[in-house]
Design a protein around this motif. Structure first.
Motif, PDB file in Angstrom:
ATOM      1  N   SER A  83       0.891  -1.070  -0.117  1.00 40.66           N
ATOM      2  CA  SER A  83       0.139   0.004  -0.040  1.00 40.66           C
ATOM      3  C   SER A  83       0.852   1.247  -0.161  1.00 40.66           C
ATOM      4  O   SER A  83       2.105   1.071   0.430  1.00 40.66           O
ATOM      5  CB  SER A  83      -0.919  -0.084   1.437  1.00 40.66           C
ATOM      6  OG  SER A  83      -0.914   1.189   1.844  1.00 40.66           O
ATOM      7  N   PRO A  84       0.398   2.326  -0.645  1.00 40.89           N
ATOM      8  CA  PRO A  84       1.343   3.614  -0.529  1.00 40.89           C
ATOM      9  C   PRO A  84       1.770   4.084   0.783  1.00 40.89           C
ATOM     10  O   PRO A  84       2.698   4.210   1.075  1.00 40.89           O
ATOM     11  CB  PRO A  84       0.424   4.609  -1.256  1.00 40.89           C
ATOM     12  CG  PRO A  84      -0.412   3.953  -2.317  1.00 40.89           C
ATOM     13  CD  PRO A  84      -0.665   2.648  -1.485  1.00 40.89           C
ATOM     14  N   ALA A  85       0.818   3.724   1.747  1.00 42.57           N
ATOM     15  CA  ALA A  85       1.163   4.072   3.382  1.00 42.57           C
ATOM     16  C   ALA A  85       2.362   3.226   3.765  1.00 42.57           C
ATOM     17  O   ALA A  85       2.984   3.709   4.721  1.00 42.57           O
ATOM     18  CB  ALA A  85       0.042   3.759   4.177  1.00 42.57           C
ATOM     19  N   ASP A  86       2.765   2.054   3.237  1.00 42.35           N
ATOM     20  CA  ASP A  86       3.894   1.290   3.482  1.00 42.35           C
ATOM     21  C   ASP A  86       5.117   1.887   3.172  1.00 42.35           C
ATOM     22  O   ASP A  86       6.451   1.561   3.502  1.00 42.35           O
ATOM     23  CB  ASP A  86       3.774  -0.106   2.827  1.00 42.35           C
ATOM     24  CG  ASP A  86       2.850  -1.133   3.450  1.00 42.35           C
ATOM     25  OD1 ASP A  86       2.566  -0.875   4.609  1.00 42.35           O
ATOM     26  OD2 ASP A  86       2.030  -1.590   2.589  1.00 42.35           O
ATOM     27  N   LEU A  87       4.897   3.048   2.251  1.00 41.69           N
ATOM     28  CA  LEU A  87       6.123   3.844   1.907  1.00 41.69           C
ATOM     29  C   LEU A  87       6.661   4.919   2.652  1.00 41.69           C
ATOM     30  O   LEU A  87       7.723   5.778   2.363  1.00 41.69           O
ATOM     31  CB  LEU A  87       6.119   4.277   0.502  1.00 41.69           C
ATOM     32  CG  LEU A  87       5.791   3.083  -0.640  1.00 41.69           C
ATOM     33  CD1 LEU A  87       5.278   3.684  -1.877  1.00 41.69           C
ATOM     34  CD2 LEU A  87       7.176   2.490  -0.924  1.00 41.69           C
ATOM     35  N   MET A  88       6.135   5.105   3.788  1.00 37.49           N
ATOM     36  CA  MET A  88       6.086   6.440   4.560  1.00 37.49           C
ATOM     37  C   MET A  88       7.285   6.110   5.630  1.00 37.49           C
ATOM     38  O   MET A  88       7.225   6.839   6.598  1.00 37.49           O
ATOM     39  CB  MET A  88       4.972   7.086   5.398  1.00 37.49           C
ATOM     40  CG  MET A  88       3.669   7.116   4.322  1.00 37.49           C
ATOM     41  SD  MET A  88       4.376   8.478   2.777  1.00 37.49           S
ATOM     42  CE  MET A  88       4.324   9.906   4.216  1.00 37.49           C
TER      43      MET A  88
ATOM     44  N   MET B 217      -6.141   3.914   2.075  1.00 34.70           N
ATOM     45  CA  MET B 217      -5.366   3.373   1.014  1.00 34.70           C
ATOM     46  C   MET B 217      -5.660   2.130   0.610  1.00 34.70           C
ATOM     47  O   MET B 217      -4.758   1.343   1.058  1.00 34.70           O
ATOM     48  CB  MET B 217      -3.893   3.918   1.214  1.00 34.70           C
ATOM     49  CG  MET B 217      -3.601   5.527   1.353  1.00 34.70           C
ATOM     50  SD  MET B 217      -1.856   5.858   1.076  1.00 34.70           S
ATOM     51  CE  MET B 217      -1.775   7.616   1.692  1.00 34.70           C
TER      52      MET B 217
ATOM     53  N   GLU C  89      -5.533   0.878  -2.399  1.00 39.81           N
ATOM     54  CA  GLU C  89      -4.533   0.680  -3.826  1.00 39.81           C
ATOM     55  C   GLU C  89      -3.254   0.205  -3.327  1.00 39.81           C
ATOM     56  O   GLU C  89      -2.633   0.080  -2.270  1.00 39.81           O
ATOM     57  CB  GLU C  89      -4.194   2.368  -4.043  1.00 39.81           C
ATOM     58  CG  GLU C  89      -3.485   2.135  -5.394  1.00 39.81           C
ATOM     59  CD  GLU C  89      -3.295   3.839  -5.803  1.00 39.81           C
ATOM     60  OE1 GLU C  89      -2.790   4.107  -7.050  1.00 39.81           O
ATOM     61  OE2 GLU C  89      -3.290   4.462  -4.816  1.00 39.81           O
ATOM     62  N   GLN C  90      -2.782  -0.835  -4.249  1.00 44.17           N
ATOM     63  CA  GLN C  90      -1.559  -1.558  -4.127  1.00 44.17           C
ATOM     64  C   GLN C  90      -0.768  -1.130  -5.272  1.00 44.17           C
ATOM     65  O   GLN C  90      -1.038  -1.143  -6.393  1.00 44.17           O
ATOM     66  CB  GLN C  90      -2.078  -3.255  -4.037  1.00 44.17           C
ATOM     67  CG  GLN C  90      -2.968  -3.476  -2.895  1.00 44.17           C
ATOM     68  CD  GLN C  90      -1.994  -3.902  -1.731  1.00 44.17           C
ATOM     69  OE1 GLN C  90      -1.232  -4.942  -1.695  1.00 44.17           O
ATOM     70  NE2 GLN C  90      -2.283  -3.044  -0.501  1.00 44.17           N
ATOM     71  N   ILE C  91       0.419  -1.091  -4.914  1.00 44.53           N
ATOM     72  CA  ILE C  91       1.671  -0.905  -5.889  1.00 44.53           C
ATOM     73  C   ILE C  91       2.647  -1.712  -5.819  1.00 44.53           C
ATOM     74  O   ILE C  91       2.943  -2.459  -4.620  1.00 44.53           O
ATOM     75  CB  ILE C  91       2.161   0.737  -5.930  1.00 44.53           C
ATOM     76  CG1 ILE C  91       2.393   1.150  -4.531  1.00 44.53           C
ATOM     77  CG2 ILE C  91       1.094   1.580  -6.469  1.00 44.53           C
ATOM     78  CD1 ILE C  91       2.938   2.588  -4.363  1.00 44.53           C
TER      79      ILE C  91
ATOM     80  N   ASP D 182      12.572   0.378  -1.777  1.00 41.70           N
ATOM     81  CA  ASP D 182      11.891   1.575  -2.078  1.00 41.70           C
ATOM     82  C   ASP D 182      11.189   1.702  -0.460  1.00 41.70           C
ATOM     83  O   ASP D 182      10.291   2.507  -0.099  1.00 41.70           O
ATOM     84  CB  ASP D 182      10.676   1.399  -2.793  1.00 41.70           C
ATOM     85  CG  ASP D 182      11.130   1.524  -4.071  1.00 41.70           C
ATOM     86  OD1 ASP D 182      12.109   2.312  -4.556  1.00 41.70           O
ATOM     87  OD2 ASP D 182      10.373   0.615  -5.126  1.00 41.70           O
ATOM     88  N   LEU D 183      11.178   0.879   0.458  1.00 42.78           N
ATOM     89  CA  LEU D 183      10.576   0.693   1.854  1.00 42.78           C
ATOM     90  C   LEU D 183      11.340   1.440   3.004  1.00 42.78           C
ATOM     91  O   LEU D 183      10.963   1.415   4.009  1.00 42.78           O
ATOM     92  CB  LEU D 183      10.080  -0.558   2.199  1.00 42.78           C
ATOM     93  CG  LEU D 183       9.083  -1.342   1.209  1.00 42.78           C
ATOM     94  CD1 LEU D 183       8.785  -2.863   1.582  1.00 42.78           C
ATOM     95  CD2 LEU D 183       7.603  -0.568   1.413  1.00 42.78           C
TER      96      LEU D 183
ATOM     97  N   ILE E  23       4.591  10.178  -4.758  1.00 41.35           N
ATOM     98  CA  ILE E  23       5.777   9.496  -4.157  1.00 41.35           C
ATOM     99  C   ILE E  23       6.871   9.231  -4.910  1.00 41.35           C
ATOM    100  O   ILE E  23       6.545   8.805  -6.119  1.00 41.35           O
ATOM    101  CB  ILE E  23       5.247   8.143  -3.289  1.00 41.35           C
ATOM    102  CG1 ILE E  23       4.395   8.610  -2.409  1.00 41.35           C
ATOM    103  CG2 ILE E  23       6.214   7.555  -3.140  1.00 41.35           C
ATOM    104  CD1 ILE E  23       3.549   7.267  -1.705  1.00 41.35           C
TER     105      ILE E  23
ATOM    106  N   LEU F 238      10.263  10.757   2.607  1.00 37.47           N
ATOM    107  CA  LEU F 238       9.594   9.377   3.361  1.00 37.47           C
ATOM    108  C   LEU F 238       9.700   8.919   4.558  1.00 37.47           C
ATOM    109  O   LEU F 238       9.269   7.847   5.009  1.00 37.47           O
ATOM    110  CB  LEU F 238       9.553   8.237   2.055  1.00 37.47           C
ATOM    111  CG  LEU F 238       8.991   8.720   0.654  1.00 37.47           C
ATOM    112  CD1 LEU F 238       9.394   7.619  -0.347  1.00 37.47           C
ATOM    113  CD2 LEU F 238       7.386   8.897   0.852  1.00 37.47           C
TER     114      LEU F 238
ATOM    115  N   TYR G 130       9.429   9.339   7.584  1.00 37.14           N
ATOM    116  CA  TYR G 130       8.259   9.848   8.406  1.00 37.14           C
ATOM    117  C   TYR G 130       7.987   9.270   9.550  1.00 37.14           C
ATOM    118  O   TYR G 130       6.912   9.506  10.243  1.00 37.14           O
ATOM    119  CB  TYR G 130       7.187  10.215   7.387  1.00 37.14           C
ATOM    120  CG  TYR G 130       6.605  11.495   7.339  1.00 37.14           C
ATOM    121  CD1 TYR G 130       7.179  12.473   6.983  1.00 37.14           C
ATOM    122  CD2 TYR G 130       5.052  11.691   7.486  1.00 37.14           C
ATOM    123  CE1 TYR G 130       6.542  13.780   6.788  1.00 37.14           C
ATOM    124  CE2 TYR G 130       4.554  13.043   7.221  1.00 37.14           C
ATOM    125  CZ  TYR G 130       5.359  13.928   7.011  1.00 37.14           C
ATOM    126  OH  TYR G 130       4.972  15.442   7.034  1.00 37.14           O
TER     127      TYR G 130
END
Lengths: 242, 242
Positions: free
Chosen positions: A8-13, B1, B3-5, B11-12, B66, B116, B118
């Motif tokens: 999920s985009p939230a995992d990238l924060m 969120m 949405e999955q990417i 990237d994490l 992002i 990111l 955060y």
């Protein structure tokens, strides 16, 4: 890392934790200690206890565990050439103030957790590379030595094998450093955890940066000053199974 | 969120930048300023200039960009209820020392970049929630007000509409705050950027936290002390198109 995972985009924060282990033919090195630290980091971020880990069979290299609010991922990648070279040949290190006070961390501080918010750690190492160095030793505003962006600081001074106390300094508890210190009496050395200033550290016989995959990297120059090589480096590497 | 990417594990690690915009029927609010800041943040992390953005058509809400070394993602999510409530009803805020020196940032500091990494920002807000507050105002070791975890600090004192100078303070340049200050003369106020201590801030007529999606949230209690509500809040919200 060519592997791709769905997140999920939230995992990238950066709101998660991780561990990096040395995956040996015998299995992940110091697995229990790393799982303990993962659970400790997760608790500091208000994450539930991490699920159990099944170590990958028949692989060696770098094992990374990543844990966020939506994701639990275990992956294996080869050990980078640079890591092997630094373990063998040592590293050129610069010291630099981190602009933080060791004793005045905010109540929500994550400085003792291994979080995915690693941007500053990477930035410090890029800064070192721009200054023809391999790594950085961070110091607090008050002058004490803290840690390196991805490693603990260990020194030998006479028969004292020292490292920085993580709770007092507000740094990550170093697993490799703690393990090495636990072996110190077996080789006639005295394990010591204490705060140390940069001039004191520079005056030590030998300085190393320790971490799980690099193991032990001897500091061969500190702030541009060459240091005498130590016979203990090879001995410690053998002791740690490298 | 939901949405999955698809991303690489690298990237994490928080080694990227992002922007959050208010996506209005007329398009993304203050798009050019956000793209400028994205490019500035990227440069601070040694990332190449970001690719161009095509704003999503026919959607409103929160638009997030992002950008990491392997990924460029633009997504839209609904505005959380809590954000709408805070914009309307104001927020309870606690102050807390961040344990950093505003004037002694390390040379690789990313404190003026929207990265990111955060984790600490989220942790500070969780700490506030545990203490029955909505948000935090961070202060430096020397006592000056810095910023909030996801917002800028703005105050009204007489005819002075003030905010903290981002370069001097080593904080993120606030786009909503800068835009509001640029409109100050049109409503008879004097825009001022200056360092301010917490007691000085507490003595101001009104304090707001400003950010792109929440817009303007009036501080209704600071460190448990109730503050007089201001007629400027509704006026500023209209001025900003909320």
């Amino acid at each position: 890392m060519n592997e791709q995972i769905l997140v999920s985009p939230a995992d990238l924060m950066g709101d998660g934790v991780f561990e990096t282990l040395h995956l040996r033919p015998s299995g992940p090195w110091l697995l229990d200690q790393h799982l303990d630290r993962l659970a400790r980091s997760a608790a500091l971020l208000g994450l539930p206890p991490p699920p159990p880990v099944t170590p990958p069979a028949g692989q060696t290299g770098v094992m990374r565990i990543i844990y966020t609010r939506n994701l639990f991922h275990v992956g294996v990648t080869p050990i980078p050439e640079q890591v092997l070279r630094e373990r063998r040949d040592g590293i050129r290190v610069l010291s630099a103030g981190l602009g933080v006070s060791a004793g005045r961390q905010p109540p929500w501080s994550l400085s003792t957790a291994k979080t995915l918010s690693y941007g500053t750690n990477f930035a410090a190492r890029r800064w070192a590379a721009r200054h023809r160095a391999d790594d950085v030793i961070w110091t607090a505003i008050e002058g004490q030595v803290l840690e390196a962006p991805t490693a603990s600081v260990v020194w030998l001074a006479g028969d004292e094998l020292g490292t920085v106390p993580w709770e007092e300094a507000g740094i990550l508890p170093g697993i490799t450093a703690a393990h090495l210190l636990s072996l110190a009496p077996s080789v006639g050395l005295r394990p010591v955890q204490r705060m140390i200033t940069l001039p004191e550290l520079a005056a030590a016989d030998t300085i190393w940066l320790t971490s799980s995959v690099r193991g032990l990297a001897e500091v061969v120059t500190l702030d541009g000053v060459n240091r005498k090589r130590s016979p203990w480096t090879a001995r410690f590497l053998r002791l740690l199974g490298f």
